[in-house]
Design an enzyme around this catalytic site. Structure first.
Site, mmCIF file in Angstrom:
data_model
loop_
_atom_site.group_PDB
_atom_site.id
_atom_site.type_symbol
_atom_site.label_atom_id
_atom_site.label_comp_id
_atom_site.label_asym_id
_atom_site.label_seq_id
_atom_site.Cartn_x
_atom_site.Cartn_y
_atom_site.Cartn_z
ATOM 1 C CE LYS A 192 50.049 48.762 46.875
ATOM 2 N NZ LYS A 192 50.470 47.508 46.213
ATOM 3 N N GLY A 241 46.264 38.364 47.291
ATOM 4 C CA GLY A 241 47.674 38.667 47.450
ATOM 5 C C GLY A 241 48.539 37.656 46.720
ATOM 6 C CE LYS A 246 40.942 42.604 44.425
ATOM 7 N NZ LYS A 246 41.722 43.799 44.745
ATOM 8 C CD GLU A 276 41.858 44.062 51.626
ATOM 9 O OE1 GLU A 276 42.897 44.745 51.581
ATOM 10 O OE2 GLU A 276 41.501 43.281 50.717
ATOM 11 C CB VAL A 304 50.510 46.466 33.792
ATOM 12 C CG1 VAL A 304 51.220 45.431 32.932
ATOM 13 C CG2 VAL A 304 49.226 46.919 33.105
#
Length: 457
Positions: A260, A131, A183, A190, A75
């Site tokens: 994000k 992804g 992460k 990235e 979520v």
């Protein structure tokens, strides 16, 4: 083996299909009933519907699972994670159950939740990269913690994750919420790699006058050798695309870049820990600069257009510069992970971390073996270091913007050439009496070393 999954968005749906395809029986829930119906339809088309149970509420989900339960959360990060956790407590989860937050949560929230729910259930964290495609066919999975319950789900995650040379790209990389920190840094790397590729495209197109298709061909050629990576490969494909009128597809896309939050978190945590990751920070700021027109300070940050200068760059030197710059982006990220692990006593295993990145994830690349060799290997790349200096100089001389390229050159130069920190130390002590440290390790003041003219002060 039964597992439950809460959250059937793009990542949740694809991970669910991956789980049942590997042999798990899955109980799935989403507040949107259409999401459950879509997942069930996909499972039916694969002939796997008997392994999937869509439930209408969390209470039903908990009742269907045999104790001890294993529940995955996919979520959105933030308050929703806590809301689901509270609802699961009300639905009847017990202390022996393990709940794994698989979203892009802030690692600090993970630490807080482990304490908050320690007497209610086992709370664990895991970052997932790749992804939708990765979630469906094999993602990179960066887990953490030593909670009871991992032994139930770990063998299945090893099957679900991508594999590289027979080794799974799932690993428990360290203690506490280190999986989410790893992460987060993965995403920071990235950002830097994406921006570095974009800057290389910028140099070739607007610096040397090549077309997007010509740049695509160069990237494709690089991808056939040691520079092969997921991001370089998709960039080559993107640049080769044209409209029906043969107009480059990239020319139809606005320059504003979204984000994000994980890149920003990487920059913030690096600053808090006092660990320099200038290439990663520059990539975040580069995205912010594309959106300046929408800020309150737009008028103060809007300048007249300037002409740029055509340059001639040697493609072999550009390739060498790009290779070294890419390695240094990874090394900065690994240094941040190592520093955070030391500060938080996470005992992060960098070898396991790199193993999770070898396949399935966005930053996978064939040269990860070179990165694993560390600083000693990078010190041998004298030709590449010379090319990085030369290409960076040419790029800046063009008048175009190269934030990550220039930051990366500054990073390696700062760590490998004479520093100017001694003067800054002196400046701070001169006006603020903060003290200076000499080469002998002694701490003192400028006035202890030499008499300063009071009139100058």
């Amino acid at each position: 083996m039964q597992v439950a999954l809460v959250g059937l968005g793009v990542m949740g749906k694809n991970l669910a299909l991956n789980l049942i395809e590997k042999g798990l029986t899955l109980v799935a829930y989403d507040t949107n009933p259409d999401a459950g119906a879509e997942l069930l339809s996909c499972a039916q088309s694969l002939g796997l519907a008997e392994r999937l149970h869509i439930v209408s509420d969390l209470g039903d989900m908990v009742r269907r699972l045999e104790s001890p339960r294993s529940i995955l959360l996919l979520v959105p990060a933030g308050e929703l994670v806590d809301r689901v956790c509270v609802d699961l407590i009300e639905a009847g989860v017990s202390k022996e159950d393990i709940i794994v937050d698989c979203g892009n949560s802030n690692y600090k929230d993970g630490i807080a939740r482990k304490l908050k729910y320690q007497n209610k259930f086992e709370f664990a964290t895991m970052g997932i990269s790749g992804g939708a495609e990765g979630a469906r066919h094999g993602p990179a999975m960066m887990a953490s913690g030593s909670e009871g319950g991992w032994e139930r789900v770990e063998p299945w995650f090893e099957k679900v994750a991508a594999s590289y040379n027979g080794d799974s790209c799932f690993a428990r990389v360290g203690q506490s919420a280190s999986g989410h920190f790893v992460k987060m840094v993965h995403n920071g790397i990235e950002y830097a790699l994406m921006q570095l590729i974009a800057e290389t495209y910028q140099l070739l197109r607007h610096g040397t006058g090549r077309s997007p298709k010509e740049v695509a061909a160069i990237f494709e050629q690089w991808s056939q050798g040691t520079l092969n990576s997921y991001l370089l490969s998709i960039s080559s494909h993107i640049l080769s695309l044209e409209t029906t009128g043969t107009e480059p597809l990239v020319d139809l896309i606005d320059n504003k870049v979204g984000a994000k939050g994980t890149g920003l978190w990487t920059a913030q945590n690096a600053l808090e820990l006092g660990i320099a990751v200038p290439s990663l920070v520059a990539a975040v700021q580069a995205r912010h600069l594309t959106n300046t027109i929408d800020t309150h300070a737009a008028k103060e940050m809007t300048y007249a257009s300037k002409d740029t200068v055509a340059i001639d760059v040697d493609l072999d030197e550009l390739k060498e510069a790009f290779y070294l710059a890419s390695l240094l982006c990874y090394r900065q990220g690994l240094a941040l992970i190592k520093g955070a692990s030391r500060a938080h006593q996470w005992k992060v295993d960098l070898a396991k971390t790199l193993q999770t990145w070898r396949a399935g994830c966005i930053i996978r690349a064939d040269y990860l073996d070179d990165i694993a060799q560390g600083v000693e290997f990078i010190d041998t790349l004298e030709k590449e270091a010379s090319s990085l200096r030369k290409v960076t100089g040419l790029a800046i001389a063009s008048g175009l913007a190269f934030p990550v390229l220039s930051s990366t050159q500054t990073y390696i130069a700062t760590l490998s050439t004479p520093s100017n920190g001694h003067l800054v130390q002196a400046q701070r002590d001169y006006f603020g009496e903060h003290g200076i440290k000499t080469h002998s390790g002694e701490t003192c003041h400028l006035t202890d070393l030499v008499e300063i003219d009071a009139k100058v002060r």
